[in-house]
Design a protein around this motif. Structure first.
Motif, PDB file in Angstrom:
ATOM      1  N   LYS A   1      27.204  38.968  13.334  1.00 18.56           N
ATOM      2  CA  LYS A   1      26.386  37.999  14.277  1.00 18.56           C
ATOM      3  C   LYS A   1      27.935  37.984  15.744  1.00 18.56           C
ATOM      4  CE  LYS A   1      28.883  35.067  14.254  1.00 18.56           C
ATOM      5  NZ  LYS A   1      30.132  34.793  15.221  1.00 18.56           N
ATOM      6  N   THR A   2      28.616  38.758  15.395  1.00 14.78           N
ATOM      7  CA  THR A   2      29.762  38.774  16.606  1.00 14.78           C
ATOM      8  C   THR A   2      29.803  40.227  17.213  1.00 14.78           C
ATOM      9  OG1 THR A   2      31.620  37.820  15.312  1.00 14.78           O
ATOM     10  CG2 THR A   2      31.876  39.227  17.439  1.00 14.78           C
ATOM     11  N   PHE A   3      28.798  41.061  16.257  1.00 19.09           N
ATOM     12  CA  PHE A   3      28.427  41.909  17.853  1.00 19.09           C
ATOM     13  C   PHE A   3      27.237  42.308  18.258  1.00 19.09           C
ATOM     14  CE2 PHE A   3      26.140  46.265  17.913  1.00 19.09           C
ATOM     15  CZ  PHE A   3      26.432  46.957  18.879  1.00 19.09           C
ATOM     16  N   ALA A   4      26.139  41.260  17.685  1.00 17.52           N
ATOM     17  CA  ALA A   4      24.900  40.568  18.890  1.00 17.52           C
ATOM     18  C   ALA A   4      25.555  39.867  19.604  1.00 17.52           C
ATOM     19  CB  ALA A   4      24.003  40.237  17.700  1.00 17.52           C
ATOM     20  N   GLN A   5      26.515  39.695  19.231  1.00 13.93           N
ATOM     21  CA  GLN A   5      26.514  38.412  20.555  1.00 13.93           C
ATOM     22  C   GLN A   5      27.488  38.853  21.556  1.00 13.93           C
ATOM     23  OE1 GLN A   5      29.254  35.160  18.900  1.00 13.93           O
ATOM     24  NE2 GLN A   5      27.411  33.794  17.675  1.00 13.93           N
ATOM     25  N   LEU A   6      28.423  40.225  20.871  1.00 18.26           N
ATOM     26  CA  LEU A   6      28.858  40.698  22.003  1.00 18.26           C
ATOM     27  C   LEU A   6      27.657  41.561  23.248  1.00 18.26           C
ATOM     28  CD1 LEU A   6      32.400  41.884  20.167  1.00 18.26           C
ATOM     29  CD2 LEU A   6      32.155  39.762  22.031  1.00 18.26           C
ATOM     30  N   LEU A   7      27.166  41.943  22.195  1.00 20.75           N
ATOM     31  CA  LEU A   7      25.850  43.093  23.076  1.00 20.75           C
ATOM     32  C   LEU A   7      25.122  42.450  24.022  1.00 20.75           C
ATOM     33  CD1 LEU A   7      24.939  45.751  22.843  1.00 20.75           C
ATOM     34  CD2 LEU A   7      23.740  45.427  21.257  1.00 20.75           C
ATOM     35  N   ALA A   8      25.067  41.071  23.482  1.00 16.24           N
ATOM     36  CA  ALA A   8      24.564  39.875  24.665  1.00 16.24           C
ATOM     37  C   ALA A   8      24.861  39.873  25.992  1.00 16.24           C
ATOM     38  CB  ALA A   8      23.958  38.408  23.366  1.00 16.24           C
ATOM     39  N   ILE A   9      25.918  39.653  25.076  1.00 15.32           N
ATOM     40  CA  ILE A   9      27.350  38.692  26.639  1.00 15.32           C
ATOM     41  C   ILE A   9      27.083  40.115  27.749  1.00 15.32           C
ATOM     42  CG2 ILE A   9      29.789  37.198  27.346  1.00 15.32           C
ATOM     43  CD1 ILE A   9      29.211  36.613  24.701  1.00 15.32           C
ATOM     44  N   GLY A  10      27.312  41.134  27.147  1.00 12.67           N
ATOM     45  CA  GLY A  10      27.291  42.769  27.646  1.00 12.67           C
ATOM     46  C   GLY A  10      25.904  43.110  28.840  1.00 12.67           C
ATOM     47  N   PHE A  11      25.259  43.010  28.345  1.00 19.68           N
ATOM     48  CA  PHE A  11      24.282  43.357  29.311  1.00 19.68           C
ATOM     49  C   PHE A  11      23.644  41.738  30.360  1.00 19.68           C
ATOM     50  CE2 PHE A  11      22.629  45.694  25.642  1.00 19.68           C
ATOM     51  CZ  PHE A  11      21.421  46.540  26.634  1.00 19.68           C
ATOM     52  N   LEU A  12      24.389  40.233  29.671  1.00 18.39           N
ATOM     53  CA  LEU A  12      23.985  39.668  31.155  1.00 18.39           C
ATOM     54  C   LEU A  12      25.202  39.417  31.704  1.00 18.39           C
ATOM     55  CD1 LEU A  12      23.350  36.189  28.068  1.00 18.39           C
ATOM     56  CD2 LEU A  12      21.888  38.271  30.057  1.00 18.39           C
ATOM     57  N   LEU A  13      26.423  39.826  31.613  1.00 18.05           N
ATOM     58  CA  LEU A  13      27.231  39.691  32.362  1.00 18.05           C
ATOM     59  C   LEU A  13      26.751  41.202  33.381  1.00 18.05           C
ATOM     60  CD1 LEU A  13      30.348  40.041  30.112  1.00 18.05           C
ATOM     61  CD2 LEU A  13      29.690  38.556  31.589  1.00 18.05           C
ATOM     62  N   ALA A  14      25.701  41.925  32.735  1.00 13.89           N
ATOM     63  CA  ALA A  14      25.901  43.497  34.422  1.00 13.89           C
ATOM     64  C   ALA A  14      24.327  42.429  34.918  1.00 13.89           C
ATOM     65  CB  ALA A  14      24.687  44.605  33.140  1.00 13.89           C
TER      66      ALA A  14
ATOM     67  N   TYR B   1      15.488  45.693  33.160  1.00 19.28           N
ATOM     68  CA  TYR B   1      15.141  44.903  31.972  1.00 19.28           C
ATOM     69  C   TYR B   1      16.201  44.621  31.582  1.00 19.28           C
ATOM     70  CZ  TYR B   1      10.146  46.240  32.355  1.00 19.28           C
ATOM     71  OH  TYR B   1       8.739  46.309  32.773  1.00 19.28           O
ATOM     72  N   THR B   2      17.866  44.729  32.137  1.00 24.87           N
ATOM     73  CA  THR B   2      18.808  44.347  32.004  1.00 24.87           C
ATOM     74  C   THR B   2      19.259  42.663  31.148  1.00 24.87           C
ATOM     75  OG1 THR B   2      19.368  45.817  33.077  1.00 24.87           O
ATOM     76  CG2 THR B   2      21.265  44.384  32.272  1.00 24.87           C
ATOM     77  N   THR B   3      19.352  42.364  32.055  1.00 24.78           N
ATOM     78  CA  THR B   3      19.304  40.622  31.655  1.00 24.78           C
ATOM     79  C   THR B   3      17.724  39.923  30.529  1.00 24.78           C
ATOM     80  OG1 THR B   3      19.570  39.843  34.541  1.00 24.78           O
ATOM     81  CG2 THR B   3      18.637  38.136  32.744  1.00 24.78           C
ATOM     82  N   LEU B   4      16.817  40.645  30.999  1.00 24.02           N
ATOM     83  CA  LEU B   4      15.778  40.591  29.327  1.00 24.02           C
ATOM     84  C   LEU B   4      16.457  41.095  28.469  1.00 24.02           C
ATOM     85  CD1 LEU B   4      12.850  39.303  28.787  1.00 24.02           C
ATOM     86  CD2 LEU B   4      11.908  41.348  29.859  1.00 24.02           C
ATOM     87  N   THR B   5      16.944  41.977  28.127  1.00 27.59           N
ATOM     88  CA  THR B   5      17.098  42.646  27.359  1.00 27.59           C
ATOM     89  C   THR B   5      18.129  41.581  26.938  1.00 27.59           C
ATOM     90  OG1 THR B   5      16.677  44.576  27.858  1.00 27.59           O
ATOM     91  CG2 THR B   5      18.700  44.129  26.325  1.00 27.59           C
ATOM     92  N   GLY B   6      18.721  41.501  27.371  1.00 34.37           N
ATOM     93  CA  GLY B   6      20.821  40.434  27.255  1.00 34.37           C
ATOM     94  C   GLY B   6      20.213  39.294  26.490  1.00 34.37           C
ATOM     95  N   LEU B   7      19.257  38.205  27.353  1.00 34.57           N
ATOM     96  CA  LEU B   7      18.206  37.053  26.497  1.00 34.57           C
ATOM     97  C   LEU B   7      17.996  37.089  25.427  1.00 34.57           C
ATOM     98  CD1 LEU B   7      17.090  35.694  30.889  1.00 34.57           C
ATOM     99  CD2 LEU B   7      18.729  34.814  28.970  1.00 34.57           C
ATOM    100  N   THR B   8      17.026  37.965  25.239  1.00 34.67           N
ATOM    101  CA  THR B   8      15.843  38.606  23.645  1.00 34.67           C
ATOM    102  C   THR B   8      17.509  38.883  23.106  1.00 34.67           C
ATOM    103  OG1 THR B   8      14.548  39.509  24.824  1.00 34.67           O
ATOM    104  CG2 THR B   8      14.857  40.102  22.602  1.00 34.67           C
TER     105      THR B   8
END
Length: 202
Positions: free
Chosen positions: A145-158, A168-175
């Motif tokens: 769960k923590t890994f998924a959160q960090l990965l999502a935030i990483g995409f959204l930070l970009a 699709y960087t932001t879309l990937t982060g939101l997914t």
């Protein structure tokens, strides 16, 4: 003549695992400052990459501090207390800033709210159980769960900067954010169920 050994508290507080945790906490205001400068003060998109780089370094220390603590037998009460606090500070501050700059918006705000509420509730539950001297071990799914959160935030930070390279960087982060929110709900119920019998007894 016997050598004077350092005080146990000092040696633990300055151990490498704890220093890495301190560094992760120090990264929080730096990441927030980059996002604030870029979005609210209309700085360049390069600041998104700086924020992402700082975030990645902070996320890596989350893995390394636990590894070194176990490998070098430098586990301590201070480290066990600060490690989850550092994680929650990093995740919560990034989610709040990403919501403030509009990267997370609309229905996706509910995913962020779910994650933040779960972290607060589980922290309260852990504090209650700690008073009863009951430990709740971190499950493998909670680590994912923590890994998924960090990965999502990483995409959204970009974010916008990443979209210029990979549309699709932001879309990937939101997914990934929604995926981590679902896992967050499940692990939150898992913790609550584990502590429920103590809550009823109390």
């Amino acid at each position: 003549m016997n050598a004077v050994s350092p005080a146990p508290g000092r040696s633990h507080s300055l151990s490498l695992p704890n220093l890495l945790t301190y560094g992760r906490i120090a990264a929080v205001p730096a990441v927030v400052a980059c996002l604030y400068w870029q979005s609210l003060l209309h700085g360049g998109l390069w600041l998104r990459w700086v924020a992402l780089a700082l975030f990645i370094v902070a996320a890596v220390t989350d893995v390394l501090d636990g590894y070194f603590a176990r490998a070098w037998q430098q586990q301590s009460s201070l480290g066990r207390m600060l490690d989850p606090i550092a994680d929650k500070l990093l995740v919560a501050s990034c989610l709040l800033m990403l919501a403030a700059d509009g990267t997370i918006r609309g229905w996706s705000l509910w995913a962020a709210i779910i994650i933040l509420c779960r972290e607060i509730l589980v922290s309260g539950l852990r504090e209650f159980l700690a008073e009863l001297r009951v430990g709740v071990p971190v499950t493998r799914l909670a680590k994912w769960k923590t890994f998924a959160q960090l990965l999502a935030i990483g995409f959204l930070l970009a974010g916008k900067a990443g979209d210029l390279i990979f549309p699709y960087t932001t879309l990937t982060g939101l997914t990934l954010l929604w995926l981590s929110a679902v896992v967050t709900l499940y692990t939150g119920w898992d913790y609550f169920r584990a502590g429920l019998k103590y809550l009823i007894e109390d």
